[in-house]
Design an enzyme around this catalytic site. Structure first.
Site, PDB file in Angstrom:
ATOM      1  N   PRO A 128       0.802  -1.231   0.000  1.00  0.00           N
ATOM      2  CA  PRO A 128       0.000   0.000   0.000  1.00  0.00           C
ATOM      3  C   PRO A 128       0.830   1.274   0.000  1.00  0.00           C
ATOM      4  O   PRO A 128       0.439   2.278  -0.595  1.00  0.00           O
ATOM      5  CB  PRO A 128      -0.834  -0.129   1.279  1.00  0.00           C
ATOM      6  CG  PRO A 128      -0.989  -1.606   1.473  1.00  0.00           C
ATOM      7  CD  PRO A 128       0.312  -2.198   1.009  1.00  0.00           C
ATOM      8  N   ALA A 130       4.258   1.186  -0.743  1.00  0.00           N
ATOM      9  CA  ALA A 130       5.506   0.873  -1.449  1.00  0.00           C
ATOM     10  C   ALA A 130       5.171   0.405  -2.855  1.00  0.00           C
ATOM     11  O   ALA A 130       5.203  -0.783  -3.158  1.00  0.00           O
ATOM     12  CB  ALA A 130       6.300  -0.197  -0.702  1.00  0.00           C
ATOM     13  N   ARG A 268     -17.199  -1.005 -43.058  1.00  0.00           N
ATOM     14  CA  ARG A 268     -18.122   0.077 -42.715  1.00  0.00           C
ATOM     15  C   ARG A 268     -18.228   1.079 -43.862  1.00  0.00           C
ATOM     16  O   ARG A 268     -17.218   1.596 -44.358  1.00  0.00           O
ATOM     17  CB  ARG A 268     -17.622   0.787 -41.447  1.00  0.00           C
ATOM     18  CG  ARG A 268     -18.388   2.039 -41.061  1.00  0.00           C
ATOM     19  CD  ARG A 268     -19.791   1.736 -40.608  1.00  0.00           C
ATOM     20  NE  ARG A 268     -20.401   2.891 -39.970  1.00  0.00           N
ATOM     21  CZ  ARG A 268     -21.701   2.999 -39.719  1.00  0.00           C
ATOM     22  NH1 ARG A 268     -22.529   2.021 -40.057  1.00  0.00           N
ATOM     23  NH2 ARG A 268     -22.176   4.082 -39.129  1.00  0.00           N
ATOM     24  N   GLY A 340     -19.191   5.185 -32.740  1.00  0.00           N
ATOM     25  CA  GLY A 340     -20.102   4.740 -31.688  1.00  0.00           C
ATOM     26  C   GLY A 340     -19.957   3.263 -31.380  1.00  0.00           C
ATOM     27  O   GLY A 340     -20.042   2.844 -30.217  1.00  0.00           O
ATOM     28  N   GLU A 363       4.485  -3.049 -13.218  1.00  0.00           N
ATOM     29  CA  GLU A 363       5.937  -3.286 -13.323  1.00  0.00           C
ATOM     30  C   GLU A 363       6.724  -1.993 -13.568  1.00  0.00           C
ATOM     31  O   GLU A 363       7.723  -1.965 -14.281  1.00  0.00           O
ATOM     32  CB  GLU A 363       6.248  -4.340 -14.388  1.00  0.00           C
ATOM     33  CG  GLU A 363       5.654  -5.699 -14.027  1.00  0.00           C
ATOM     34  CD  GLU A 363       6.232  -6.839 -14.811  1.00  0.00           C
ATOM     35  OE1 GLU A 363       7.418  -6.806 -15.161  1.00  0.00           O
ATOM     36  OE2 GLU A 363       5.471  -7.779 -15.071  1.00  0.00           O
TER      37      GLU A 363
END
Length: 380
Positions: A128, A130, A268, A340, A363
Protein backbone atom coordinates in the site's frame (compact mmCIF):
# COMPACT_ATOMS: atom_id res chain seq x y z
CA UNK A 1 3.22 -29.72 -31.79
CA UNK A 2 4.70 -28.23 -28.62
CA UNK A 3 6.95 -25.20 -28.27
CA UNK A 4 9.74 -27.65 -27.50
CA UNK A 5 9.30 -29.24 -30.92
CA UNK A 6 8.99 -25.94 -32.77
CA UNK A 7 12.40 -25.27 -34.33
CA UNK A 8 11.63 -21.83 -35.63
CA UNK A 9 9.88 -18.67 -34.54
CA UNK A 10 7.40 -19.03 -37.39
CA UNK A 11 6.33 -22.51 -36.36
CA UNK A 12 6.03 -21.39 -32.76
CA UNK A 13 4.03 -18.31 -33.78
CA UNK A 14 1.65 -20.36 -35.89
CA UNK A 15 1.05 -22.76 -33.01
CA UNK A 16 0.35 -20.01 -30.47
CA UNK A 17 -1.79 -18.04 -32.91
CA UNK A 18 -3.90 -21.10 -33.66
CA UNK A 19 -4.38 -21.83 -29.96
CA UNK A 20 -5.32 -18.21 -29.21
CA UNK A 21 -7.85 -18.04 -32.02
CA UNK A 22 -9.49 -21.40 -31.39
CA UNK A 23 -9.25 -21.88 -27.62
CA UNK A 24 -9.31 -18.30 -26.31
CA UNK A 25 -10.99 -15.95 -28.80
CA UNK A 26 -14.49 -17.52 -28.61
CA UNK A 27 -14.58 -16.92 -24.84
CA UNK A 28 -13.09 -13.42 -24.53
CA UNK A 29 -16.37 -11.58 -23.88
CA UNK A 30 -17.60 -14.20 -21.38
CA UNK A 31 -14.36 -14.28 -19.40
CA UNK A 32 -14.07 -10.49 -19.34
CA UNK A 33 -17.63 -10.14 -18.05
CA UNK A 34 -17.11 -12.59 -15.20
CA UNK A 35 -13.50 -11.47 -14.52
CA UNK A 36 -11.91 -14.90 -14.77
CA UNK A 37 -11.35 -17.97 -16.89
CA UNK A 38 -11.13 -21.73 -16.25
CA UNK A 39 -7.77 -22.78 -14.79
CA UNK A 40 -7.71 -25.55 -17.38
CA UNK A 41 -6.68 -22.93 -19.94
CA UNK A 42 -3.31 -22.58 -18.23
CA UNK A 43 -2.86 -26.33 -17.94
CA UNK A 44 -3.33 -26.56 -21.70
CA UNK A 45 -0.91 -23.68 -22.19
CA UNK A 46 1.49 -25.57 -19.95
CA UNK A 47 1.12 -28.63 -22.15
CA UNK A 48 2.23 -26.51 -25.08
CA UNK A 49 5.27 -25.26 -23.14
CA UNK A 50 4.00 -21.72 -22.64
CA UNK A 51 4.15 -21.77 -18.85
CA UNK A 52 7.82 -22.74 -18.77
CA UNK A 53 9.16 -20.90 -21.77
CA UNK A 54 12.44 -19.78 -20.20
CA UNK A 55 12.89 -22.76 -17.88
CA UNK A 56 15.61 -25.24 -18.99
CA UNK A 57 14.57 -28.80 -19.82
CA UNK A 58 16.49 -29.95 -16.74
CA UNK A 59 13.76 -28.36 -14.60
CA UNK A 60 10.79 -29.34 -16.74
CA UNK A 61 10.64 -26.36 -19.09
CA UNK A 62 11.31 -25.94 -22.79
CA UNK A 63 14.28 -23.57 -22.55
CA UNK A 64 13.29 -21.22 -25.35
CA UNK A 65 14.73 -17.77 -26.02
CA UNK A 66 13.41 -14.36 -25.02
CA UNK A 67 12.63 -13.79 -28.69
CA UNK A 68 10.27 -16.75 -28.57
CA UNK A 69 8.88 -15.47 -25.30
CA UNK A 70 7.98 -11.97 -26.54
CA UNK A 71 6.46 -13.42 -29.68
CA UNK A 72 4.25 -15.74 -27.62
CA UNK A 73 3.08 -12.87 -25.41
CA UNK A 74 2.28 -10.75 -28.46
CA UNK A 75 0.17 -13.49 -30.02
CA UNK A 76 -1.77 -14.05 -26.80
CA UNK A 77 -2.13 -10.32 -26.15
CA UNK A 78 -3.56 -9.74 -29.62
CA UNK A 79 -6.53 -11.90 -28.57
CA UNK A 80 -6.84 -11.63 -24.77
CA UNK A 81 -4.64 -9.28 -22.77
CA UNK A 82 -5.41 -10.84 -19.40
CA UNK A 83 -4.27 -14.30 -20.53
CA UNK A 84 -1.04 -12.80 -21.85
CA UNK A 85 -0.52 -10.91 -18.59
CA UNK A 86 -1.02 -14.11 -16.59
CA UNK A 87 1.52 -15.97 -18.72
CA UNK A 88 3.94 -13.05 -18.41
CA UNK A 89 3.69 -12.70 -14.62
CA UNK A 90 3.98 -16.46 -14.16
CA UNK A 91 7.01 -16.82 -16.42
CA UNK A 92 9.10 -13.70 -16.04
CA UNK A 93 8.41 -12.83 -12.41
CA UNK A 94 7.78 -15.79 -10.12
CA UNK A 95 9.22 -18.63 -12.19
CA UNK A 96 12.19 -16.65 -13.46
CA UNK A 97 13.01 -15.39 -9.96
CA UNK A 98 13.20 -18.98 -8.70
CA UNK A 99 15.26 -20.01 -11.73
CA UNK A 100 17.67 -17.09 -11.41
CA UNK A 101 18.20 -16.90 -7.66
CA UNK A 102 16.84 -20.14 -6.20
CA UNK A 103 18.90 -23.08 -4.95
CA UNK A 104 18.86 -26.34 -6.86
CA UNK A 105 16.49 -27.74 -4.24
CA UNK A 106 14.11 -24.79 -4.60
CA UNK A 107 14.19 -25.08 -8.38
CA UNK A 108 13.47 -28.81 -8.35
CA UNK A 109 10.68 -28.38 -5.83
CA UNK A 110 8.72 -25.84 -7.87
CA UNK A 111 9.90 -25.28 -11.45
CA UNK A 112 8.59 -28.55 -12.97
CA UNK A 113 5.08 -27.91 -11.65
CA UNK A 114 5.16 -24.25 -12.64
CA UNK A 115 6.47 -25.05 -16.12
CA UNK A 116 3.79 -27.68 -16.67
CA UNK A 117 1.02 -25.24 -15.78
CA UNK A 118 -0.06 -27.42 -12.87
CA UNK A 119 0.16 -24.40 -10.56
CA UNK A 120 0.43 -20.63 -10.99
CA UNK A 121 3.13 -18.53 -9.37
CA UNK A 122 2.83 -15.05 -7.85
CA UNK A 123 5.43 -12.34 -7.23
CA UNK A 124 4.83 -9.95 -4.36
CA UNK A 125 6.73 -6.67 -4.18
CA UNK A 126 4.07 -3.92 -4.16
CA UNK A 127 2.55 -2.71 -0.89
CA UNK A 128 0.00 0.00 0.00
CA UNK A 129 2.83 2.46 0.72
CA UNK A 130 5.51 0.87 -1.45
CA UNK A 131 4.50 1.08 -5.10
CA UNK A 132 6.87 3.17 -7.19
CA UNK A 133 8.90 3.56 -3.98
CA UNK A 134 9.46 -0.19 -3.74
CA UNK A 135 12.41 0.30 -1.41
CA UNK A 136 9.91 1.40 1.26
CA UNK A 137 8.80 -2.20 1.87
CA UNK A 138 7.27 -2.62 5.33
CA UNK A 139 6.44 -6.34 5.30
CA UNK A 140 8.88 -7.91 7.76
CA UNK A 141 10.63 -11.26 8.07
CA UNK A 142 12.07 -11.85 11.54
CA UNK A 143 14.52 -14.69 12.05
CA UNK A 144 13.65 -17.24 14.77
CA UNK A 145 14.62 -20.79 15.71
CA UNK A 146 12.19 -22.21 13.12
CA UNK A 147 13.28 -19.97 10.25
CA UNK A 148 11.45 -16.71 9.52
CA UNK A 149 8.23 -15.11 10.74
CA UNK A 150 6.46 -12.96 8.12
CA UNK A 151 4.10 -10.09 8.91
CA UNK A 152 2.67 -7.43 6.62
CA UNK A 153 0.65 -7.10 3.42
CA UNK A 154 1.05 -6.89 -0.34
CA UNK A 155 -1.39 -5.48 -2.86
CA UNK A 156 -2.05 -5.58 -6.60
CA UNK A 157 -0.57 -9.09 -6.71
CA UNK A 158 -1.26 -11.10 -9.85
CA UNK A 159 -2.39 -14.66 -8.95
CA UNK A 160 -2.71 -13.80 -5.25
CA UNK A 161 -5.92 -15.82 -4.88
CA UNK A 162 -5.25 -18.54 -7.45
CA UNK A 163 -1.49 -19.09 -7.16
CA UNK A 164 0.16 -21.97 -5.34
CA UNK A 165 3.47 -20.30 -4.51
CA UNK A 166 4.84 -16.78 -4.35
CA UNK A 167 8.13 -14.94 -4.20
CA UNK A 168 7.74 -12.47 -1.34
CA UNK A 169 9.95 -9.44 -0.71
CA UNK A 170 10.21 -8.62 2.99
CA UNK A 171 12.39 -6.46 5.21
CA UNK A 172 14.86 -8.50 7.26
CA UNK A 173 16.72 -5.50 8.68
CA UNK A 174 14.26 -2.94 10.07
CA UNK A 175 15.20 0.68 9.68
CA UNK A 176 17.63 0.10 6.82
CA UNK A 177 17.33 1.06 3.15
CA UNK A 178 16.64 -1.34 0.29
CA UNK A 179 19.70 -3.39 1.25
CA UNK A 180 17.66 -4.69 4.19
CA UNK A 181 15.09 -6.42 1.95
CA UNK A 182 15.24 -10.16 1.27
CA UNK A 183 13.30 -12.52 -1.02
CA UNK A 184 11.42 -15.60 0.20
CA UNK A 185 9.82 -18.54 -1.60
CA UNK A 186 6.52 -19.18 0.16
CA UNK A 187 3.68 -21.65 -0.59
CA UNK A 188 0.47 -19.64 -0.46
CA UNK A 189 -1.33 -22.28 1.62
CA UNK A 190 1.08 -21.70 4.50
CA UNK A 191 -0.78 -20.91 7.75
CA UNK A 192 -0.83 -17.20 8.46
CA UNK A 193 -1.43 -16.16 4.84
CA UNK A 194 -4.83 -14.86 3.80
CA UNK A 195 -6.16 -13.32 0.62
CA UNK A 196 -7.36 -9.75 1.05
CA UNK A 197 -9.28 -7.56 -1.35
CA UNK A 198 -9.94 -8.78 -4.88
CA UNK A 199 -9.54 -5.87 -7.28
CA UNK A 200 -12.45 -5.19 -9.64
CA UNK A 201 -10.33 -3.86 -12.49
CA UNK A 202 -11.31 -1.81 -15.52
CA UNK A 203 -9.26 -4.02 -17.83
CA UNK A 204 -7.15 -7.19 -17.74
CA UNK A 205 -10.08 -8.68 -15.89
CA UNK A 206 -9.16 -12.28 -16.70
CA UNK A 207 -5.90 -11.91 -14.73
CA UNK A 208 -6.46 -12.48 -11.01
CA UNK A 209 -5.41 -9.50 -8.87
CA UNK A 210 -5.75 -9.38 -5.09
CA UNK A 211 -3.99 -8.51 -1.84
CA UNK A 212 -2.05 -10.87 0.42
CA UNK A 213 -1.93 -10.55 4.20
CA UNK A 214 0.75 -12.17 6.39
CA UNK A 215 -0.02 -12.62 10.09
CA UNK A 216 2.69 -14.52 11.97
CA UNK A 217 3.35 -16.65 8.91
CA UNK A 218 6.11 -19.10 9.83
CA UNK A 219 8.40 -20.35 7.04
CA UNK A 220 11.53 -22.42 7.25
CA UNK A 221 15.09 -21.20 6.90
CA UNK A 222 15.11 -22.79 3.45
CA UNK A 223 12.51 -20.26 2.25
CA UNK A 224 15.18 -17.58 1.77
CA UNK A 225 15.98 -17.00 -1.92
CA UNK A 226 19.64 -16.22 -2.45
CA UNK A 227 21.44 -14.15 0.17
CA UNK A 228 19.81 -12.23 2.97
CA UNK A 229 19.56 -8.55 2.06
CA UNK A 230 19.71 -9.14 -1.71
CA UNK A 231 15.95 -9.16 -2.29
CA UNK A 232 15.65 -5.65 -3.68
CA UNK A 233 18.63 -6.13 -6.00
CA UNK A 234 17.14 -9.40 -7.19
CA UNK A 235 13.77 -7.74 -7.78
CA UNK A 236 15.29 -5.00 -9.93
CA UNK A 237 17.04 -7.58 -12.11
CA UNK A 238 13.85 -9.58 -12.47
CA UNK A 239 11.94 -6.42 -13.42
CA UNK A 240 14.38 -5.79 -16.28
CA UNK A 241 13.09 -8.97 -17.89
CA UNK A 242 9.54 -8.40 -16.74
CA UNK A 243 9.39 -5.02 -18.44
CA UNK A 244 10.28 -6.68 -21.74
CA UNK A 245 7.32 -8.98 -21.26
CA UNK A 246 4.98 -6.04 -20.59
CA UNK A 247 6.30 -4.41 -23.75
CA UNK A 248 5.49 -7.58 -25.70
CA UNK A 249 2.02 -7.74 -24.15
CA UNK A 250 1.53 -4.08 -25.14
CA UNK A 251 2.52 -4.80 -28.73
CA UNK A 252 0.00 -7.63 -28.82
CA UNK A 253 -2.83 -5.47 -27.50
CA UNK A 254 -1.97 -2.68 -29.96
CA UNK A 255 -1.82 -5.13 -32.86
CA UNK A 256 -5.18 -6.60 -31.90
CA UNK A 257 -6.74 -3.14 -31.84
CA UNK A 258 -5.14 -2.24 -35.17
CA UNK A 259 -6.32 -5.43 -36.85
CA UNK A 260 -9.87 -4.85 -35.63
CA UNK A 261 -9.82 -1.23 -36.86
CA UNK A 262 -8.50 -2.21 -40.29
CA UNK A 263 -11.16 -4.91 -40.70
CA UNK A 264 -13.93 -2.53 -39.66
CA UNK A 265 -12.68 0.26 -41.94
CA UNK A 266 -12.92 -2.07 -44.94
CA UNK A 267 -16.50 -3.05 -44.15
CA UNK A 268 -18.12 0.08 -42.72
CA UNK A 269 -19.66 2.27 -45.41
CA UNK A 270 -20.42 5.98 -45.25
CA UNK A 271 -21.26 8.37 -48.09
CA UNK A 272 -21.50 5.38 -50.42
CA UNK A 273 -18.03 3.92 -49.87
CA UNK A 274 -15.99 2.05 -47.22
CA UNK A 275 -14.56 4.44 -44.64
CA UNK A 276 -11.14 3.00 -45.50
CA UNK A 277 -11.37 5.05 -48.67
CA UNK A 278 -11.24 8.32 -46.73
CA UNK A 279 -7.88 9.98 -46.16
CA UNK A 280 -8.60 10.77 -42.51
CA UNK A 281 -9.06 7.07 -41.74
CA UNK A 282 -6.12 6.02 -43.92
CA UNK A 283 -3.76 8.43 -42.14
CA UNK A 284 -4.93 7.25 -38.73
CA UNK A 285 -4.42 3.59 -39.65
CA UNK A 286 -1.01 4.36 -41.15
CA UNK A 287 0.14 6.07 -37.95
CA UNK A 288 -1.20 3.20 -35.84
CA UNK A 289 0.57 0.55 -37.93
CA UNK A 290 3.87 2.44 -37.88
CA UNK A 291 3.77 2.83 -34.10
CA UNK A 292 2.97 -0.86 -33.58
CA UNK A 293 5.86 -1.91 -35.81
CA UNK A 294 8.29 0.44 -34.06
CA UNK A 295 7.20 -0.87 -30.64
CA UNK A 296 7.71 -4.45 -31.81
CA UNK A 297 11.21 -3.72 -33.11
CA UNK A 298 12.22 -2.03 -29.84
CA UNK A 299 10.82 -4.95 -27.84
CA UNK A 300 12.63 -7.50 -30.00
CA UNK A 301 15.85 -5.52 -29.62
CA UNK A 302 15.56 -5.73 -25.84
CA UNK A 303 14.77 -9.46 -26.08
CA UNK A 304 17.83 -10.04 -28.28
CA UNK A 305 20.06 -8.30 -25.74
CA UNK A 306 18.54 -10.41 -22.97
CA UNK A 307 19.31 -13.56 -24.95
CA UNK A 308 22.91 -12.42 -25.34
CA UNK A 309 23.22 -12.02 -21.59
CA UNK A 310 23.74 -8.27 -21.74
CA UNK A 311 22.43 -5.67 -19.34
CA UNK A 312 18.95 -4.64 -20.47
CA UNK A 313 17.95 -1.99 -17.93
CA UNK A 314 17.90 0.83 -20.49
CA UNK A 315 16.40 -1.17 -23.35
CA UNK A 316 13.81 -2.80 -21.09
CA UNK A 317 12.64 0.56 -19.77
CA UNK A 318 12.54 2.09 -23.25
CA UNK A 319 10.62 -0.84 -24.72
CA UNK A 320 8.15 -0.91 -21.84
CA UNK A 321 7.62 2.86 -21.91
CA UNK A 322 7.17 3.17 -25.64
CA UNK A 323 5.16 0.02 -26.29
CA UNK A 324 2.76 0.57 -23.40
CA UNK A 325 2.00 4.14 -24.43
CA UNK A 326 1.60 3.01 -28.04
CA UNK A 327 -0.93 0.40 -26.89
CA UNK A 328 -3.02 3.06 -25.14
CA UNK A 329 -2.84 5.42 -28.11
CA UNK A 330 -3.61 2.77 -30.71
CA UNK A 331 -6.45 1.41 -28.58
CA UNK A 332 -8.00 4.86 -28.37
CA UNK A 333 -7.51 5.48 -32.10
CA UNK A 334 -9.19 2.15 -32.85
CA UNK A 335 -12.21 3.21 -30.80
CA UNK A 336 -12.29 6.45 -32.79
CA UNK A 337 -12.19 4.60 -36.11
CA UNK A 338 -15.20 2.53 -35.06
CA UNK A 339 -17.03 5.60 -33.77
CA UNK A 340 -20.10 4.74 -31.69
CA UNK A 341 -19.57 1.02 -32.20
CA UNK A 342 -16.08 1.39 -30.79
CA UNK A 343 -17.63 2.33 -27.46
CA UNK A 344 -19.79 -0.80 -27.36
CA UNK A 345 -18.83 -4.21 -26.03
CA UNK A 346 -20.15 -5.92 -29.15
CA UNK A 347 -16.88 -4.91 -30.81
CA UNK A 348 -13.43 -5.81 -29.46
CA UNK A 349 -11.64 -2.46 -29.55
CA UNK A 350 -13.08 -1.08 -26.32
CA UNK A 351 -11.55 -4.03 -24.47
CA UNK A 352 -8.13 -3.55 -26.07
CA UNK A 353 -8.36 0.09 -24.97
CA UNK A 354 -9.28 -0.88 -21.40
CA UNK A 355 -6.59 -3.57 -21.20
CA UNK A 356 -3.87 -1.31 -22.57
CA UNK A 357 -3.90 1.20 -19.74
CA UNK A 358 -2.53 -1.21 -17.15
CA UNK A 359 0.61 -1.63 -19.26
CA UNK A 360 1.59 1.97 -18.47
CA UNK A 361 1.26 1.26 -14.73
CA UNK A 362 2.27 -2.32 -13.86
CA UNK A 363 5.94 -3.29 -13.32
CA UNK A 364 6.87 0.38 -13.08
CA UNK A 365 4.78 3.32 -14.28
CA UNK A 366 5.69 5.33 -17.36
CA UNK A 367 7.07 7.97 -15.04
CA UNK A 368 9.36 5.43 -13.36
CA UNK A 369 10.54 4.21 -16.78
CA UNK A 370 11.51 7.77 -17.70
CA UNK A 371 13.46 8.06 -14.45
CA UNK A 372 15.24 4.78 -15.18
CA UNK A 373 16.07 5.84 -18.74
CA UNK A 374 17.39 9.22 -17.60
CA UNK A 375 19.49 7.59 -14.86
CA UNK A 376 21.03 5.17 -17.34
CA UNK A 377 21.80 8.01 -19.76
CA UNK A 378 23.24 10.35 -17.16
CA UNK A 379 25.01 7.78 -15.04
CA UNK A 380 23.08 8.33 -11.83
Amino acid sequence: MTVECADSLKECRDMVRDFARTEIAPHVREWDDKAGCPFDVFRRLGGLGMMGILVPEEYGGVGMTYRHYVMILEELGAVEGGISLTVAAHNSLCTNHILTFGSDAQRRAWLPRLAAGEVLGAWALTEPEAGSDSGATKTTAVRNDKGWLLNGSKNFITHASVGEVAVIMARTKPGTDHHGISAFLVPLKTPGISVGKHEDKVGMRVADTASLVFEDCQVGADALLGKEGDGFIQAMEILDGGRISIAALSVGIARGALDAAVAYAKERRQFGKPIAAFQAIRFKLADMATAVHAARLLTERAADEKDRGGKTTLLSAQAKLYASEVAVRVGEDAVQVLGGYGYCKDYPVEKFWRDAKLCTIGEGTSEIQRLVIARELLGG
